[in-house]
Design an enzyme around this catalytic site. Structure first.
Site, PDB file in Angstrom:
ATOM      1  N   GLN A 163      65.316  31.389 109.541  1.00 20.61           N
ATOM      2  CA  GLN A 163      66.542  30.780 109.013  1.00 20.61           C
ATOM      3  C   GLN A 163      67.826  31.465 109.460  1.00 20.61           C
ATOM      4  O   GLN A 163      68.837  30.801 109.695  1.00 20.61           O
ATOM      5  CB  GLN A 163      66.471  30.785 107.478  1.00 20.61           C
ATOM      6  CG  GLN A 163      67.611  30.065 106.794  1.00 20.61           C
ATOM      7  CD  GLN A 163      67.297  29.802 105.343  1.00 20.61           C
ATOM      8  OE1 GLN A 163      66.580  28.868 105.024  1.00 20.61           O
ATOM      9  NE2 GLN A 163      67.810  30.636 104.458  1.00 20.61           N
ATOM     10  N   GLU A 205      76.370  28.317 107.460  1.00 19.69           N
ATOM     11  CA  GLU A 205      76.919  29.654 107.243  1.00 19.69           C
ATOM     12  C   GLU A 205      77.767  30.134 108.412  1.00 19.69           C
ATOM     13  O   GLU A 205      78.082  31.323 108.515  1.00 19.69           O
ATOM     14  CB  GLU A 205      75.782  30.632 106.941  1.00 19.69           C
ATOM     15  CG  GLU A 205      75.051  30.249 105.661  1.00 19.69           C
ATOM     16  CD  GLU A 205      73.974  31.231 105.260  1.00 19.69           C
ATOM     17  OE1 GLU A 205      73.743  32.204 105.996  1.00 19.69           O
ATOM     18  OE2 GLU A 205      73.362  31.024 104.200  1.00 19.69           O
ATOM     19  N   ASP A 242      66.426  36.853 108.541  1.00 26.28           N
ATOM     20  CA  ASP A 242      66.021  36.266 107.264  1.00 26.28           C
ATOM     21  C   ASP A 242      65.075  35.133 107.612  1.00 26.28           C
ATOM     22  O   ASP A 242      65.509  34.061 108.033  1.00 26.28           O
ATOM     23  CB  ASP A 242      67.228  35.753 106.477  1.00 26.28           C
ATOM     24  CG  ASP A 242      66.818  35.015 105.202  1.00 26.28           C
ATOM     25  OD1 ASP A 242      65.612  35.023 104.866  1.00 26.28           O
ATOM     26  OD2 ASP A 242      67.692  34.420 104.549  1.00 26.28           O
ATOM     27  N   LYS A 337      71.927  37.920  94.483  1.00 29.06           N
ATOM     28  CA  LYS A 337      72.689  36.671  94.443  1.00 29.06           C
ATOM     29  C   LYS A 337      73.028  36.363  92.990  1.00 29.06           C
ATOM     30  O   LYS A 337      72.127  36.159  92.168  1.00 29.06           O
ATOM     31  CB  LYS A 337      71.879  35.518  95.046  1.00 29.06           C
ATOM     32  CG  LYS A 337      71.625  35.633  96.543  1.00 29.06           C
ATOM     33  CD  LYS A 337      70.708  34.513  97.021  1.00 29.06           C
ATOM     34  CE  LYS A 337      70.524  34.525  98.526  1.00 29.06           C
ATOM     35  NZ  LYS A 337      69.523  33.528  98.977  1.00 29.06           N
ATOM     36  N   ARG A 366      75.761  32.381  99.243  1.00 31.73           N
ATOM     37  CA  ARG A 366      74.807  31.285  99.367  1.00 31.73           C
ATOM     38  C   ARG A 366      75.284  30.379 100.495  1.00 31.73           C
ATOM     39  O   ARG A 366      76.419  30.471 100.955  1.00 31.73           O
ATOM     40  CB  ARG A 366      74.701  30.474  98.062  1.00 31.73           C
ATOM     41  CG  ARG A 366      74.231  31.217  96.847  1.00 31.73           C
ATOM     42  CD  ARG A 366      72.940  31.987  97.012  1.00 31.73           C
ATOM     43  NE  ARG A 366      71.767  31.192  97.342  1.00 31.73           N
ATOM     44  CZ  ARG A 366      70.778  30.894  96.494  1.00 31.73           C
ATOM     45  NH1 ARG A 366      70.846  31.315  95.240  1.00 31.73           N
ATOM     46  NH2 ARG A 366      69.720  30.225  96.882  1.00 31.73           N
TER      47      ARG A 366
END
Length: 426
Positions: A163, A205, A242, A337, A366
């Site tokens: 990811q 992101e 990740d 988080k 996030r």
């Protein structure tokens, strides 16, 4: 003069154009605090529940009117008159009012918005920056950034199964220098991808989302970008992954569709071990699925002596789950988080547990973010060590880096850049 007298929530949009909750809190002395709640794309099954309206004709079922209503009609009136500097009391009151294990009655997005806004209002009442209010005189360590410059998995529509492919500017001496190094590698990577005919559109992101033939090909491009930008892989700039492995875990196997592979847990760890041997990979997050709990110990034993093994979905910032993980030897780092657990107090508890157990902490955004830079102040306030807040593009990501630069300037000569990593040359 720090009693809560008004709590007002509204529905706003996050960086993906989806609704989220924003909350304003006003205190008796006139101090105010505002906070906006982030939202994830790849989420752990045990995260606190984000309340959505599910009315398909409005925001395609993703509205948050019910969460907003819960703040305005249920949470707010209960908190009126309560001192804002009693964060634990405020958060415990909301948890008790909700009465569920995962905050599903009122919604974690409703509760967290209030929790964050109360902290900001209290900081304002004491005329302190948020990082100083949260951390006191010890708040002086800037976090080492993990910068997500190639997106795959649930964050991009491409063939990459992993990811996030991140860079860590371990050779930087200040946060401002780290940001500059990251930006230079990011823009160099863009030129390299463009020269090879790959798209340079960015994902959720802010990282690039090229349709490459393998995860290793993405690492290869990043290695080249580091060198072309004038830096030494491992010594100046390291790499972090990740995997978000829960997203490609099917019937006990890890299915790397982009590479046509179906791997057992042991083979998946072999896969990472091969990458670590070839490249300066300093950190792997969610290398195995959250459901594959027992094999997390095996992965930690095999890789943890040289590599940071970060638990995200497997811990979901939940102190009770994390305590079990510490006891059984899962991972050596925890991703933090705020919206996974749903209050500032519980987040601080998880961070404190990590420090006592010798785990590193990575304060994280996030994939659905806003301009709110709360996590930048949180990372400094708790001496968090590391921060993960996306790439060097998109204002919702840059807002956090810019806030860290401002904090570093305010701290002056007292500022210290954290570095949990030993230089690795491969």
């Amino acid at each position: 003069m720090i009693e809560i007298i008004e709590v007002q929530a509204r529905e706003i949009l996050d960086s993906r154009g989806n609704p989220t909750v924003e909350v304003d809190v006003t205190l008796s002395g006139g101090a105010t605090g505002r906070a906006a709640v982030p939202s994830g794309a790849s989420t752990g099954t045990r995260e606190a529940l984000e309340l959505r309206d599910t009315r398909k004709k409005r925001y395609l079922g993703k509205g948050v009117e019910k969460a907003v209503e819960n703040v305005n009609t249920l949470i707010g009136p209960v908190l009126y008159g309560m001192p804002a500097d009693e964060q634990f009391m405020v958060d415990s009151t909301m948890i008790g009012l909700d009465g569920t294990a995962n905050k599903s009655k009122l919604g974690a997005n409703a509760i967290l918005g209030v929790s964050m806004a109360v902290a900001r209002a209290a900081a304002d009442a004491y005329e302190l920056p948020l990082y100083r209010y949260l951390g006191g005189i010890h708040a002086k360590h800037l976090p080492m950034p993990m910068m997500n410059i190639v997106n795959g998995g649930a964050h991009a529509a491409n063939s990459l199964d992993i990811q996030e492919f991140m860079i860590i500017p371990v050779g930087g001496k200040t946060i401002a220098e780290c940001v500059r190094m990251g930006a230079e590698v990011f823009h160099t990577l863009k030129k390299l991808l463009k020269a090879k005919g790959f798209a340079t559109a960015v994902g959720d992101e802010g990282g690039f989302a090229p349709d490459l033939e393998s995860n290793e090909a993405a690492i290869g491009f990043i290695m080249e970008a580091i060198k072309k930008a004038g830096y030494r892989p491992g010594r100046d700039v390291g790499i972090a992954l990740d995997a978000a492995a829960s997203e490609f875990y099917e019937k006990g196997k890890y299915v790397l569709k982009g590479e046509g592979k179906k791997l057992s847990s042991k083979q998946m760890v072999d896969y990472y071990e091969n990458l670590i041997d070839k490249y300066p990979i300093l950190s792997i997050e969610d290398g195995l699925a959250e459901q594959d709990w027992d094999n997390w110990v095996m992965m930690t034993d095999r890789l943890g002596n040289t590599t940071q093994i970060v638990g995200d979905d497997v811990f979901v910032t939940n102190p009770a789950i994390f305590e079990k993980g510490i006891r059984e030897g899962l991972a050596n780092s925890i991703l933090i988080k705020l919206n996974q657990i749903g209050t500032v107090s519980e987040t601080l508890q998880a961070i404190d547990m990590a420090k006592q157990a010798g785990y590193t902490t990575v304060i994280s955004h996030r994939s659905g973010e806003t301009e709110d830079a709360f996590i930048a102040d949180l990372a400094v306030g708790v001496n968090g060590g590391q921060i993960k807040t996306g790439s060097l593009s998109r204002s919702d990501r840059i807002a956090k880096y810019n806030q860290l630069i401002r904090i570093e300037e305010a701290l002056g000569a007292g500022a210290v850049l954290s570095n949990d990593f030993t230089a690795v040359v491969r």
